[in-house]
Design a protein around this motif. Structure first.
Motif, PDB file in Angstrom:
ATOM      1  N   LEU A 344     -68.544  66.044   1.103  1.00 25.43           N
ATOM      2  CA  LEU A 344     -69.929  66.080   1.557  1.00 25.43           C
ATOM      3  C   LEU A 344     -70.050  65.115   2.731  1.00 25.43           C
ATOM      4  CD1 LEU A 344     -69.946  65.891  -1.842  1.00 25.43           C
ATOM      5  CD2 LEU A 344     -72.316  66.570  -1.409  1.00 25.43           C
ATOM      6  N   ARG A 345     -70.886  65.464   3.680  1.00 21.16           N
ATOM      7  CA  ARG A 345     -71.061  64.619   4.861  1.00 21.16           C
ATOM      8  C   ARG A 345     -72.515  64.176   4.999  1.00 21.16           C
ATOM      9  NH1 ARG A 345     -67.468  63.678   8.908  1.00 21.16           N
ATOM     10  NH2 ARG A 345     -65.358  64.350   8.362  1.00 21.16           N
ATOM     11  N   GLY A 346     -72.695  63.090   5.759  1.00 17.68           N
ATOM     12  CA  GLY A 346     -74.024  62.593   6.089  1.00 17.68           C
ATOM     13  C   GLY A 346     -74.431  61.389   5.284  1.00 17.68           C
ATOM     14  N   ALA A 347     -75.556  61.488   4.622  1.00 15.04           N
ATOM     15  CA  ALA A 347     -76.131  60.421   3.801  1.00 15.04           C
ATOM     16  C   ALA A 347     -77.329  61.038   3.090  1.00 15.04           C
ATOM     17  CB  ALA A 347     -76.553  59.231   4.666  1.00 15.04           C
ATOM     18  N   SER A 348     -78.033  60.240   2.304  1.00 11.56           N
ATOM     19  CA  SER A 348     -79.234  60.746   1.642  1.00 11.56           C
ATOM     20  C   SER A 348     -80.332  59.699   1.721  1.00 11.56           C
ATOM     21  CB  SER A 348     -78.940  61.088   0.179  1.00 11.56           C
ATOM     22  OG  SER A 348     -78.984  59.932  -0.634  1.00 11.56           O
ATOM     23  N   VAL A 349     -81.528  60.093   1.296  1.00 16.30           N
ATOM     24  CA  VAL A 349     -82.650  59.148   1.289  1.00 16.30           C
ATOM     25  C   VAL A 349     -82.411  58.020   0.294  1.00 16.30           C
ATOM     26  CG1 VAL A 349     -84.407  60.750   2.113  1.00 16.30           C
ATOM     27  CG2 VAL A 349     -83.859  60.680  -0.334  1.00 16.30           C
ATOM     28  N   ALA A 350     -81.431  58.173  -0.583  1.00 15.92           N
ATOM     29  CA  ALA A 350     -81.099  57.115  -1.545  1.00 15.92           C
ATOM     30  C   ALA A 350     -79.973  56.212  -1.039  1.00 15.92           C
ATOM     31  CB  ALA A 350     -80.688  57.729  -2.877  1.00 15.92           C
ATOM     32  N   LYS A 358     -71.477  59.158  10.666  1.00 10.55           N
ATOM     33  CA  LYS A 358     -71.126  60.578  10.759  1.00 10.55           C
ATOM     34  C   LYS A 358     -69.698  60.866  10.310  1.00 10.55           C
ATOM     35  CE  LYS A 358     -69.491  60.886  15.551  1.00 10.55           C
ATOM     36  NZ  LYS A 358     -69.648  61.599  16.842  1.00 10.55           N
ATOM     37  N   THR A 359     -68.848  59.844  10.253  1.00 11.82           N
ATOM     38  CA  THR A 359     -67.466  60.066   9.818  1.00 11.82           C
ATOM     39  C   THR A 359     -67.268  59.807   8.323  1.00 11.82           C
ATOM     40  OG1 THR A 359     -66.890  57.787  10.424  1.00 11.82           O
ATOM     41  CG2 THR A 359     -66.503  59.503  12.088  1.00 11.82           C
ATOM     42  N   TYR A 360     -68.321  59.374   7.634  1.00  4.32           N
ATOM     43  CA  TYR A 360     -68.237  59.042   6.205  1.00  4.32           C
ATOM     44  C   TYR A 360     -67.873  60.297   5.408  1.00  4.32           C
ATOM     45  CZ  TYR A 360     -69.715  56.464   1.979  1.00  4.32           C
ATOM     46  OH  TYR A 360     -69.765  55.817   0.772  1.00  4.32           O
ATOM     47  N   ARG A 361     -66.867  60.187   4.550  1.00  2.00           N
ATOM     48  CA  ARG A 361     -66.420  61.321   3.746  1.00  2.00           C
ATOM     49  C   ARG A 361     -66.736  61.062   2.270  1.00  2.00           C
ATOM     50  NH1 ARG A 361     -60.402  62.351   4.474  1.00  2.00           N
ATOM     51  NH2 ARG A 361     -60.913  64.567   4.198  1.00  2.00           N
TER      52      ARG A 361
END
Length: 384
Positions: A344-350, A358-361
């Motif tokens: 999954l890529r990106g982040a969340s509101v949490a 953007k490179t976080y896996r």
């Protein structure tokens, strides 16, 4: 670094302020960890990896805590198995908070002195590790509350921005692109191994899939049509009687969902949340589209807003070229999980502020959906 450490540690405890004592030790599912365990495990991490190595004459708070609060580090030794984390009524919540203060005081003493580069690198890892657990803590609290008959209120929910009615598709030209963490600052080892990939041209949605779109999938028999599903996903749907996203309930003909602010009507304009990879794939098949690969997502991410929900990709979690595991226990942090999971890529509101990039896996097994995750679609080319 000291001030950053103090602020981060306070955030972990602030997340638990709405809880009552009875909430701290619940484990309603094997994949959920009790809030008390999170507080103690993140504390143990600082003690095991930093204080016992770098603070002279440091005395471990309790000799049993490594066994009780080690997560998965085989290098460290034996540990309580994950399904048994909710069976521990001892140590008490009060004792865990005393344990945290003990470690905080020791870390502040250590960080008040001159710190070498190696120590600062470990502190950076420790901060990012605890920030990961802060997000997991939110997932677990939501699962603990969301599976109770009265749907208790935790506090304000992490609101999701509404999506535009008409999603646009962004065209990315074919070519050779560079993948992996290249910027200054922290990254995890699974982001390293900068390398080139060739991408065919593709068109990716500027918006996440909405609740309204997903309800259409449900009402048109999406969960009952095997043609949309992987065989494994189809077995999962039928074995578990899955009929809607996690936390959704149909009451007198209307869809409701549990959120941290309680049970509420589903907002049709919000992005659909708590979706497994199996469901994300099936929805993409229903729409005659597909999920992006993690490389497509990384290259296109500068063209759309992200960070509301972790976004499923159609990429298996595998090592980048030249990936090497770190020696010792920290080598168990990412590398040994590179099998049977999807990226999954990106982040969340949490996600804690500034924790992701953007490179976080991120990675989870395809059936998992208690994490804050959603769907972004890519158009199928005629050759797809």
């Amino acid at each position: 670094m000291k001030n950053r450490f103090i602020e981060m540690r306070k955030k972990s405890e602030d997340l638990c302020k709405p809880l009552i004592i009875e909430d701290y030790s619940l484990q309603p599912s094997e994949f959920v960890s009790p809030p008390k365990w999170h507080l103690a495990h993140t504390n143990w991490f600082w003690e095991e990896f930093i204080l016992t190595k770098y603070l002279k004459d440091y005395t471990v708070y309790h000799p049993d805590f490594s066994y009780l609060f080690n997560s998965y580090y085989n290098t460290i030794g034996k540990r309580v198995l994950r399904p048994s984390r909710g069976l521990m009524t001892r140590p008490s919540v009060e004792e865990v908070y005393k344990y945290r203060k003990y470690v905080n005081d020791a870390m502040e003493t250590l960080l008040s002195a001159n710190c070498d580069e190696k120590l600062l690198e470990l502190v950076e890892i420790g901060i990012n590790h605890e920030e990961q657990h802060q997000e997991l803590l939110i997932y677990d609290i939501k699962y603990i509350f969301g599976n109770q008959p009265a749907f208790p209120v935790y506090g304000n929910s992490h609101g999701l921005p509404e999506q535009n009615i008409n999603s646009e598709f962004i065209r990315i030209q074919e070519g050779i692109y560079t993948i992996g963490h290249q910027a200054e600052g922290f990254s995890f080892d699974n982001e390293l191994g900068v390398h080139k990939v060739y991408l065919n041209d593709f068109e990716i949605s500027s918006q996440l899939v909405t609740n309204a779109e997903f309800i259409e999938f449900i009402e048109n028999g999406g969960y009952a049509n095997f043609n949309f599903w992987h065989d494994e996903g189809w077995q999962w749907v039928n074995s578990n009687k899955i009929e809607a996203p996690l936390y959704w309930h149909k009451i007198e003909g209307e869809w409701f969902k549990y959120d941290l602010s309680g049970l509420q009507k589903v907002n049709l304009s919000e992005p659909v949340n708590h979706i497994s990879f199996y469901e994300a794939f099936a929805f993409s098949e229903y729409k005659a589209m597909r999920l992006p690969t993690e490389f497509e997502w990384e290259i296109a991410s500068g063209q759309f807003g992200w960070g509301q929900l972790w976004e499923w990709t159609n990429s298996a979690y595998l090592p980048y070229p030249n990936f090497t595991k770190a020696p010792g226990a920290l080598g168990e942090y990412n590398g040994k999980f590179m099998i049977n999971t999807m990226v999954l890529r990106g982040a969340s509101v949490a996600t804690p502020v500034n924790h992701s990039r953007k490179t976080y896996r991120n990675f989870f097994h395809p059936h998992m959906r208690w994490q804050y995750c959603g769907i972004r679609l890519v158009k199928k080319n005629r050759t797809d």
